[in-house]
Design a protein around this motif. Structure first.
Motif, PDB file in Angstrom:
ATOM      1  N   ILE A  30     -92.138  28.906 -22.740  1.00 13.79           N
ATOM      2  CA  ILE A  30     -91.342  29.891 -22.010  1.00 13.79           C
ATOM      3  C   ILE A  30     -92.012  30.251 -20.690  1.00 13.79           C
ATOM      4  CG2 ILE A  30     -90.571  32.302 -22.049  1.00 13.79           C
ATOM      5  CD1 ILE A  30     -89.948  31.949 -24.996  1.00 13.79           C
ATOM      6  N   SER A  31     -93.335  30.383 -20.714  1.00 12.28           N
ATOM      7  CA  SER A  31     -94.071  30.689 -19.477  1.00 12.28           C
ATOM      8  C   SER A  31     -93.881  29.588 -18.443  1.00 12.28           C
ATOM      9  CB  SER A  31     -95.570  30.862 -19.792  1.00 12.28           C
ATOM     10  OG  SER A  31     -95.788  31.940 -20.673  1.00 12.28           O
ATOM     11  N   PHE A  32     -93.932  28.336 -18.884  1.00  8.41           N
ATOM     12  CA  PHE A  32     -93.723  27.219 -17.960  1.00  8.41           C
ATOM     13  C   PHE A  32     -92.300  27.232 -17.390  1.00  8.41           C
ATOM     14  CE2 PHE A  32     -97.292  24.930 -20.289  1.00  8.41           C
ATOM     15  CZ  PHE A  32     -98.171  25.038 -19.219  1.00  8.41           C
ATOM     16  N   LEU A  74     -88.880  37.231 -29.151  1.00  6.37           N
ATOM     17  CA  LEU A  74     -87.997  36.330 -29.893  1.00  6.37           C
ATOM     18  C   LEU A  74     -88.681  35.003 -30.203  1.00  6.37           C
ATOM     19  CD1 LEU A  74     -84.582  36.864 -28.049  1.00  6.37           C
ATOM     20  CD2 LEU A  74     -85.177  37.602 -30.366  1.00  6.37           C
ATOM     21  N   ALA A  75     -89.534  34.546 -29.278  1.00  8.08           N
ATOM     22  CA  ALA A  75     -90.189  33.245 -29.441  1.00  8.08           C
ATOM     23  C   ALA A  75     -91.256  33.257 -30.529  1.00  8.08           C
ATOM     24  CB  ALA A  75     -90.818  32.807 -28.118  1.00  8.08           C
ATOM     25  N   CYS A  76     -91.688  34.435 -30.934  1.00  7.10           N
ATOM     26  CA  CYS A  76     -92.746  34.512 -31.945  1.00  7.10           C
ATOM     27  C   CYS A  76     -92.167  34.626 -33.350  1.00  7.10           C
ATOM     28  CB  CYS A  76     -93.684  35.675 -31.616  1.00  7.10           C
ATOM     29  SG  CYS A  76     -94.672  35.405 -30.121  1.00  7.10           S
ATOM     30  N   LEU A 117     -86.924  26.461 -25.428  1.00  6.93           N
ATOM     31  CA  LEU A 117     -86.128  26.104 -24.250  1.00  6.93           C
ATOM     32  C   LEU A 117     -84.853  26.936 -24.166  1.00  6.93           C
ATOM     33  CD1 LEU A 117     -86.526  22.215 -24.360  1.00  6.93           C
ATOM     34  CD2 LEU A 117     -87.488  23.753 -22.644  1.00  6.93           C
ATOM     35  N   PHE A 118     -84.228  27.153 -25.303  1.00  4.39           N
ATOM     36  CA  PHE A 118     -82.999  27.949 -25.330  1.00  4.39           C
ATOM     37  C   PHE A 118     -83.283  29.388 -24.893  1.00  4.39           C
ATOM     38  CE2 PHE A 118     -80.104  30.831 -27.565  1.00  4.39           C
ATOM     39  CZ  PHE A 118     -78.884  30.349 -27.145  1.00  4.39           C
ATOM     40  N   GLY A 177     -95.234  21.055 -17.585  1.00 11.81           N
ATOM     41  CA  GLY A 177     -96.181  21.665 -18.515  1.00 11.81           C
ATOM     42  C   GLY A 177     -95.709  21.578 -19.954  1.00 11.81           C
ATOM     43  N   ILE A 178     -94.385  21.628 -20.153  1.00  6.65           N
ATOM     44  CA  ILE A 178     -93.849  21.505 -21.506  1.00  6.65           C
ATOM     45  C   ILE A 178     -94.120  20.105 -22.046  1.00  6.65           C
ATOM     46  CG2 ILE A 178     -91.759  21.633 -22.906  1.00  6.65           C
ATOM     47  CD1 ILE A 178     -90.636  23.604 -20.858  1.00  6.65           C
TER      48      ILE A 178
END
Length: 247
Positions: free
Chosen positions: A184-186, A137-139, A234-235, A194-195
């Motif tokens: 998302i990994s963070f 979804l993030a891509c 973030l969502f 990290g963000i």
């Protein structure tokens, strides 16, 4: 597991550290006649022979395994010159080698079909699928949403921009993919600082372009794109994390 780690180690050594760039060029030019191709196959054969000598497996299965590994390098190297060299082919080539190594490890480790099936089922568990879907979804979907949300501003900037040097093709989309996946990994790791590091890094690199152009519209456009990108990340990350721990 020891055999798998040893086979992976000698594979990376043989394919990357003991294969100079000049060898790759010679293999592409001369094919089977290239002494470099034969040298490359010989290196892998010797390295894998050492692995099986150290692990003390039965002789005949070890010889067959070494032959399969060496043959895979011969076939991929012969096929390589006929294909355009790009990231896709490189990943396919390395995947072939890694699959063969894993299959050999599974055989010598005595894994049964049932055990492999159980492992595969665990790999595609609900929690793992939540993580995978969040990255998907993030891509592309997130990129489409951002593109549509900013379309009016994008068209306006392109129409009125005096500077037609818009940068590398698709670079902006790939930057967005990476920043959202890293965000998302963070979140999954609980490293929210990290963000902040990602935002600061992107701001530093963009600062020169913004001050150089002195264009308020461009500045606001970039800020909108960045904030929207991180808001989506973030969502997705927060909700995926909540679902992960809820199951």
């Amino acid at each position: 597991m020891e055999l798998l780690l040893l086979l992976l180690t000698v594979h990376f050594i043989g394919d990357f550290y003991l294969q100079p760039t000049a060898w790759i060029e010679r293999k592409s030019e001369n094919h089977l006649k290239s002494i470099r191709l034969l040298s490359h196959i010989l290196i892998h054969t010797i390295l894998n022979t050492v692995v099986f000598l150290l692990t003390d497996y039965p002789l005949l299965p070890a010889i067959i395994a070494i032959s399969f590994i060496s043959l895979s390098h011969l076939i991929t190297d012969l096929f390589k010159p006929h294909k355009k060299q790009n990231l896709s082919y490189f990943l396919i080539e390395q995947s072939i080698h890694l699959i063969i190594i894993i299959l050999i490890w599974l055989y010598f480790s005595g894994f049964t079909v049932e055990q492999v099936a159980t492992f595969t089922a665990n790999l595609f568990s609900t929690q793992n699928m939540i993580i995978a879907i969040s990255y998907l979804l993030a891509c592309k979907p997130a990129s489409v949403i951002i593109s549509l949300a900013l379309k009016k501003h994008t068209d306006s900037l392109i129409k009125h921009s005096e500077n037609q040097e818009l940068g590398l093709v698709s670079a902006g989309a790939w930057i967005g993919y990476f920043e959202r996946c890293l965000a998302i990994s963070f979140i999954f790791m609980g490293q929210f600082a990290g963000i902040g590091f990602l935002v600061a890094t992107k701001t530093i690199f963009r600062f020169g372009d913004l001050t150089k152009n002195k264009d308020m519209k461009l500045t606001e456009y970039m800020m909108l794109g960045t904030l929207l990108s991180y808001a989506i990340a973030l969502f997705i990350g927060w909700n995926a994390q909540q679902l992960y721990f809820a199951l």
